[in-house]
Motif scaffolding. Structure first.
Motif, mmCIF file in Angstrom:
data_model
loop_
_atom_site.group_PDB
_atom_site.id
_atom_site.type_symbol
_atom_site.label_atom_id
_atom_site.label_comp_id
_atom_site.label_asym_id
_atom_site.label_seq_id
_atom_site.Cartn_x
_atom_site.Cartn_y
_atom_site.Cartn_z
ATOM 1 N N ARG A 1 -22.135 3.280 10.147
ATOM 2 C CA ARG A 1 -21.433 3.912 11.246
ATOM 3 C C ARG A 1 -21.306 5.390 10.913
ATOM 4 O O ARG A 1 -21.232 5.771 9.754
ATOM 5 C CB ARG A 1 -20.022 3.324 11.404
ATOM 6 N N PHE B 1 -3.551 2.338 -2.998
ATOM 7 C CA PHE B 1 -4.014 1.052 -3.535
ATOM 8 C C PHE B 1 -3.508 0.833 -4.967
ATOM 9 O O PHE B 1 -3.837 -0.148 -5.591
ATOM 10 C CB PHE B 1 -5.549 0.982 -3.530
ATOM 11 N N MET C 1 -23.309 -4.872 -0.547
ATOM 12 C CA MET C 1 -23.102 -5.585 0.709
ATOM 13 C C MET C 1 -24.005 -5.087 1.826
ATOM 14 O O MET C 1 -24.244 -5.801 2.781
ATOM 15 C CB MET C 1 -21.636 -5.437 1.138
ATOM 16 N N MET D 1 0.834 -1.192 0.000
ATOM 17 C CA MET D 1 0.000 0.000 0.000
ATOM 18 C C MET D 1 0.867 1.240 0.000
ATOM 19 O O MET D 1 0.691 2.131 0.813
ATOM 20 C CB MET D 1 -0.940 -0.030 1.201
ATOM 21 N N ASP E 1 -19.287 6.825 7.707
ATOM 22 C CA ASP E 1 -19.284 5.971 6.515
ATOM 23 C C ASP E 1 -20.019 6.648 5.372
ATOM 24 O O ASP E 1 -20.873 7.510 5.585
ATOM 25 C CB ASP E 1 -20.009 4.642 6.802
ATOM 26 N N ASN F 1 -14.480 -7.015 0.193
ATOM 27 C CA ASN F 1 -14.524 -5.841 1.070
ATOM 28 C C ASN F 1 -13.308 -5.771 1.985
ATOM 29 O O ASN F 1 -13.420 -5.507 3.175
ATOM 30 C CB ASN F 1 -15.832 -5.811 1.876
ATOM 31 N N ALA F 2 -12.132 -6.009 1.397
ATOM 32 C CA ALA F 2 -10.907 -6.072 2.187
ATOM 33 C C ALA F 2 -10.306 -4.687 2.423
ATOM 34 O O ALA F 2 -9.193 -4.394 2.000
ATOM 35 C CB ALA F 2 -9.904 -6.996 1.511
ATOM 36 N N SER F 3 -11.056 -3.826 3.066
ATOM 37 C CA SER F 3 -10.499 -2.565 3.545
ATOM 38 C C SER F 3 -11.393 -2.088 4.681
ATOM 39 O O SER F 3 -12.551 -2.516 4.791
ATOM 40 C CB SER F 3 -10.460 -1.509 2.443
ATOM 41 N N PHE F 4 -10.865 -1.194 5.486
ATOM 42 C CA PHE F 4 -11.674 -0.716 6.615
ATOM 43 C C PHE F 4 -12.761 0.257 6.178
ATOM 44 O O PHE F 4 -13.539 0.716 7.006
ATOM 45 C CB PHE F 4 -10.782 -0.089 7.682
ATOM 46 N N MET F 5 -12.807 0.567 4.882
ATOM 47 C CA MET F 5 -13.948 1.339 4.407
ATOM 48 C C MET F 5 -15.176 0.428 4.290
ATOM 49 O O MET F 5 -16.290 0.835 4.611
ATOM 50 C CB MET F 5 -13.626 1.964 3.054
ATOM 51 N N ASP G 1 0.938 -4.874 5.485
ATOM 52 C CA ASP G 1 -0.004 -3.760 5.387
ATOM 53 C C ASP G 1 -1.430 -4.273 5.559
ATOM 54 O O ASP G 1 -1.677 -5.485 5.647
ATOM 55 C CB ASP G 1 0.224 -2.919 4.121
ATOM 56 N N ARG G 2 -2.356 -3.336 5.659
ATOM 57 C CA ARG G 2 -3.727 -3.723 6.018
ATOM 58 C C ARG G 2 -4.362 -4.608 4.963
ATOM 59 O O ARG G 2 -5.115 -5.520 5.277
ATOM 60 C CB ARG G 2 -4.565 -2.457 6.268
ATOM 61 N N TYR G 3 -4.019 -4.351 3.712
ATOM 62 C CA TYR G 3 -4.609 -5.181 2.651
ATOM 63 C C TYR G 3 -4.092 -6.621 2.759
ATOM 64 O O TYR G 3 -4.863 -7.570 2.667
ATOM 65 C CB TYR G 3 -4.287 -4.571 1.282
ATOM 66 N N TYR H 1 -15.106 -3.160 5.300
ATOM 67 C CA TYR H 1 -15.185 -4.132 6.392
ATOM 68 C C TYR H 1 -15.417 -3.321 7.655
ATOM 69 O O TYR H 1 -14.555 -2.563 8.086
ATOM 70 C CB TYR H 1 -13.891 -4.941 6.488
#
Lengths: 309, 774
Positions: free
Chosen positions: A198, A43, A270, A1, A201, B686-690, B273-275, B692
């Motif tokens: 939340r 990303f 989702m 990242m 969001d 959905n592999a990010s904190f946005m 990293d987070r990903y 998930y």
């Protein structure tokens, strides 16, 4: 990242920035608040050769009230300013009401109104809100080959600006410089509400409503703009029909909410099915229309309060 | 007492892994599979290897002999007839990748930026294979195979029984049968994993900093795999931003980074990293239960039958711990005369599943508590009453459940007093008056509901931990133990345990954990065992040091040891506190530079000791909450939350409360926010904190806690573990409360799948999904 390599310039002057952008062409990206661009870089979803940072261009900031009562917002106006500025609270209370719902406080101190419109995320609040307020977008670029030297500017109404998801009328060498918002009248009411999992969001669905009444309480104008309920912000067609020319009774507001729910175009994801999203749109449109009507009737549009009579 | 480590943590002076960077460090990025199941058609690293600033590009071939499947860390318990098919991952994938995020290439470069630039230049050609995505169909005859050589996706099959369920069912007045699903999530520690290795070729020593919960087993594994003496490998677990279970593993990166350092002669660093964390770090959840509860007319449990499927992901390096925890914890604090439990573990093309805080216990609790709720509804009992009728009594301990637990010991509860916990929780949440409260809210158009559930937690399992306590000549007391620490407050509780025996203020005791050069016997921090097992070892070591202090002080002050008291870092004569000697002075005297000492004595005021419990100790508790459901949006807000908890003797109430608060937050995430969503090809979307959703501070309510103390007879401190307790029963309580809130507006609503979300609640209430309103 980690972002891929890129060149970086941080001009202090708008013409300098426009020249740098014209020079780098399609391979450059303008950095406003970085609210969306920086994550995309990390990303590696975006790989611009050059970043042109607008944060030091003073010409792009500032909130002003025009003599006619309308507002001029510099493109680099931060979300946090919309949330806290007294002029905004008084003359564009819809923005003040919605701003606390844009992301989180640290992001609001960075994110800009121009960046939000240029990014044109259908889940973003500001494009939908500005559309409802009848705002227009001022853009500028450096003169192209064959044009007289200097700055070339044009103004577009917001509904001619955001075309689709992440797709705008902005050309590769153009930068948004300011947003113009027309004045609002005394018997006008606006209201905003969104539903997110939340706080901070992106909204699963959101609605902003605007209503103008005459002295007798008859509805002169009603409009609804939705967030994350279609590919691009658009005013919902037909919501005015049950309302305009009559007092906004509970039944008519519900009828308008049904129109919005049926007419929107939410995609399942989702967070829920299309049916759930349509249901939320109906709930939020009903709530905001009712609140806008009450505020219009009261002859005021309190910005910061969200729960009022 | 306040936590002694907080000053360092809050002022940024506590070293975490990314703070460590020896001079000349190289940085690693991994190329990982972006497909859940694929054949490696070709792999070309030449462009990456030629990239400026790249030191090495490593594939499975380069690893040579090291490229063999990793260890099975926890052997399955010896259960009759149990099947266990071990399949573990290669350090770098060769030929096939079996889950998204499986590492294929390691790139070493002058910075992480350059390493990632080079990673983008690796030409990895993957040919997609059919993937196993749906747990419920993983064992079908026509399912694609995760491990072709195995011939099926069956990782394990275990059956444990007690009594005669068929007979119990035949006599039952009510039989409740349901299917329950509890889906996957990640542990989402604030700090991801990281490894730094520094090979010193001159004296053949390897130093590794590692975000591990188990530094000693990592050291032993590295020594064995790299052909080094254990004494030449030092593994240090620095401060760690959350363990939660996945950091107990031995991951490929923990081998590759040290190997790279030895090969390149430079310090090498990798920070996840987070990903990467969403795929490369192990996960939990993913079970489907077919369950049945047999009750008599008074709501007494006659028996339970539970058949479940457990998703272990692509590999099963942690044995059967998670499904056995589910199997055993289902029984809860209840008298269950007959139990028939059978599970199958399936391989899928998803990231690997190993324990995450709760470690499968929440699944068992969810099934049992939900069955009791539905049984109560059928019989017209309230949720407290049906539970109270089935609790084990205080005179029924030790209670043998006649099956084996994850530690291979019989599932025997050592002690407990369950009814007071339930009554206290009911009192604090306002259960008695809640019908009125609910009706008053309904009159205002609000839907509120109450949930109250029990749970037990098997904690503090073996095999053992050790510790050493030293009084230094300057008076400093140093305490070392082998377990790693990830924020649990070990520096405080361990100091308290030692300080209590030798009369020293815990704030003045220096605690070192997780550095194999300081202590190299032990297994690690897991299964809520730090205070129980390491704490008991510290207690024993402190008692030995106390004896030595008393002997030396008795000689120095010329009094009987019985007449001495230890306080404020001194030995004092009882009744004559001016006659005293400091512990530092005694330590100096115990280590003379000249002269004779008595044969058989040891120098200094120091002792090491070890503690291994016969078996785990069982903690218990009750969670109760009140929720409000927005009838229009289907959103749920938690209004009140009460935890009554019994973890035996409490060493530090604030730390126990902190553990419970954190656990409840995690449980709220499990129940209502967190879900890793996979498509039909097992790819996570959905592999990010946005996307998930972790619960944030605004989603977690204030939590009221109360401690009851039923000491464990299995250790000298009387403690039971508390690390996972907060997380275990939340989903069960939450589901009950939501149903209660909607008892008028959605009668008969049953929540059997977790996690819930507003969208799913809407769908449950509008099954046709086309209707606007129910």
């Amino acid at each position: 990242m980690k972002p891929p390599p890129f060149d970086y310039v941080a001009p202090t002057d708008l013409d300098e920035a426009l020249a740098a952008l014209a020079d780098a062409g399609e391979d450059a990206r303008v950095l406003a608040g970085g609210q969306s661009l920086i994550p995309m870089l990390n990303f590696r979803l975006a790989a611009p050769v050059k970043l042109i940072d607008l944060n030091r261009v003073s010409e792009l900031s500032g909130i002003e009230r025009r003599p006619d009562g309308g507002l001029v917002l510099g493109a680099m106006t931060r979300h946090r300013q919309l949330e806290r500025d007294a002029t905004i609270a008084e003359y564009a209370p819809l923005l003040a009401e919605a701003a606390p719902w844009i992301a989180h406080a640290p992001i609001r101190t960075r994110g800009t109104i121009g960046g939000s419109i240029a990014h044109a995320d259908p889940a973003a609040e500001l494009p939908a809100l500005l559309l409802l307020l009848g705002a227009s977008v001022r853009v500028a670029r450096a003169a192209r080959d064959g044009e007289a030297p200097g700055r070339v500017e044009r103004t577009l109404p917001l509904d001619d600006f955001c075309f689709g998801p992440f797709f705008t009328a902005l050309e590769a060498d153009e930068v948004i410089t300011r947003i113009d918002i027309p004045p609002c009248g005394p018997l006008e009411g606006t209201a905003f509400e969104e539903f997110a999992r939340r706080r901070g969001d992106y909204a699963i669905a959101g609605a902003a409503s605007r209503m103008i009444l005459d002295e007798d309480g008859t509805c002169l104008h009603a409009a609804v703009s939705l967030i994350n309920a279609g590919p691009a912000p658009a005013l919902v067609a037909g919501v005015e029909e049950p309302l305009v020319g009559r007092p906004p009774t509970e039944d008519r507001l519900a009828e308008a909410a049904d129109v919005a729910s049926a007419g929107c175009d939410p995609a399942p994801d989702m967070h829920g099915s299309e049916a759930y999203r349509r249901h939320l749109v109906r709930v939020l449109v009903l709530r905001t229309l009712a609140r806008a009507a009450r505020r219009a009737a009261a002859g005021r549009t309190p910005g910061i309060e969200t729960e009022d009579g | 007492m306040l936590r002694v480590e907080d000053a360092r943590l809050l002022t940024g002076r506590a070293p975490f892994i990314d703070d460590i960077e020896p001079a000349g460090t190289l940085h690693v990025a991994f190329v990982r599979s972006d497909m859940p199941h694929a054949k490696i058609r070709s792999l070309d690293i030449s462009r990456a290897a030629d990239h400026a600033g790249v030191s090495a590009v490593v594939t499975a071939e380069d690893l040579g002999d090291l490229c063999r499947p990793g260890p099975v860390l926890v052997p399955p318990p010896p259960i009759d007839g149990a099947i266990f098919n071990a399949r573990t991952a290669l350090p770098l994938a060769r030929e096939v990748v079996r889950h998204q995020g499986e590492a294929v290439v390691a790139i070493v470069a002058e910075s992480r930026y350059v390493a990632e630039d080079a990673a983008a230049l690796v030409d990895l050609d993957l040919e997609p294979l059919d993937a196993v995505a749906d747990l419920d169909r993983a064992l079908d005859a026509d399912a694609p195979l995760v491990h072709e050589d195995l011939g099926s996706n069956l990782a394990a099959h275990v059956r444990q029984t007690k009594g005669d369920y068929a007979a119990a069912r035949a006599h039952a007045d009510v039989v409740i049968g349901r299917t329950f699903r509890y889906d996957r999530g990640v542990s989402a520690a604030i700090e991801n994993r990281g490894v730094i290795a520094d090979w010193d070729g001159r004296d053949g020593r390897l130093t590794v900093w590692d975000t591990t919960q188990a530094p000693i087993p990592v050291r032993n594994a590295l020594a064995a795999l790299l052909g080094l003496p254990e004494s030449c490998v030092r593994v240090v677990a620095p401060f760690i931003g959350g363990g939660f279970g996945p950091k107990i593993m031995f991951y490929a990166e923990e081998l590759i980074i040290p190997w790279l350092s030895m090969r390149l002669g430079r310090p090498v660093k990798w920070i996840e990293d987070r990903y990467e964390n969403f795929f490369a770090t192990t996960q939990e959840r993913g079970q489907t239960h077919e369950s049945e509860l047999a009750l008599d007319a008074e709501g007494r449990i006659l028996g339970v039958r539970d058949v479940f499927l457990h998703d272990t992901g692509a590999y099963d390096p942690y044995g059967l711990t998670v499904p056995i925890n589910s199997q055993c914890t289902l029984l809860g604090p209840y008298r269950v005369p007959a139990y028939e439990s059978e599970f199958r573990v399936a391989f899928t093309n998803k990231p690997v599943v190993t324990p995450v805080r709760g470690a499968g216990r929440q699944h068992g609790v969810f099934v049992m508590e939900r069955l009791l709720d539905f049984g109560a509804r059928e019989l017209g009992l309230d949720p407290v009453e049906i539970r109270a009728r089935n609790l084990l009594g205080p005179d029924e301990f030790p209670h043998d459940h006649e099956i084996l637990y994850q530690d291979s010991a019989p599932l025997t509860y050592d002690s407990g007093n369950y009814r007071p916990s339930l009554e206290e929780a009911a009192r604090r949440i306002g259960f008695a008056g809640f019908d009125g409260e609910r009706a008053a809210a309904a009159a205002e158009g609000r839907c509120i509901g109450l949930g109250i559930v029990n749970y037990v937690e098997g904690t503090g399992i073996g095999p053992y931990e050790g510790a050493r306590v030293t009084v230094e000549p300057g008076g400093t007391v140093s305490v070392v133990t082998g377990v790693g620490t990830q924020g649990q407050g070990h520096f405080t509780t361990f100091a308290q345990v030692v300080g209590a025996q030798i009369g020293v203020d815990p704030g003045k005791i220096r605690v070192v954990t997780g550095d194999t050069s300081e202590f190299h016997w032990g297994t690690g921090t897991f299964a809520s065992r730090g205070a129980v097992v390491a704490g008991s070892a510290l207690h024993a070591a402190a008692l030995s040091v106390r004896e030595k202090i008393l002997q030396h002080a008795s000689r120095a002050l010329e009094v009987d040891p019985e007449d001495l008291v230890l306080e404020d870092g001194e030995a004092r004569v009882r009744g004559a506190p001016d006659v005293r000697i400091g512990l530092g002075e005694l330590a100096s005297r115990a280590n003379p530079l000249r002269g004779a000492v008595q044969p058989g004595t040891e120098p200094g005021l120091e002792a090491a000791a070890y503690f291994g419990p016969a078996r785990g100790t069982t903690a218990n508790g009750v969670h109760a909450l009140v929720v409000e459901v927005d009838d229009e949006t289907s959103d749920v807000t938690i209004l009140r939350y009460v935890v009554v908890h019994d973890c035996g003797t409490v060493i530090n109430p604030m730390i126990v409360e902190g553990q419970i608060h954190g656990g409840v937050a995690l449980g709220i995430g499990n129940a209502f926010y967190e879900e890793l969503l996979f498509d039909e090809f097992a790819g996570a979307g959905n592999a990010s904190f946005m996307d998930y959703l972790l619960p944030t501070a605004t989603d977690v309510p204030a939590i009221e806690t109360a401690h009851l103390e039923t000491p464990s007879p299995l250790n000298p401190l009387g403690t039971k573990g508390v690390g996972e307790a907060g997380a275990i029963p939340v989903a069960a309580a939450f589901a009950q409360a939501v149903e209660d809130a909607l008892r008028e507006n959605a009668p008969g609503l049953e929540i059997v799948d977790i996690p819930l979300s507003p969208g799913k609640l809407f769908a449950l209430r509008n099954p046709a999904d086309g209707g606007e309103d129910s």
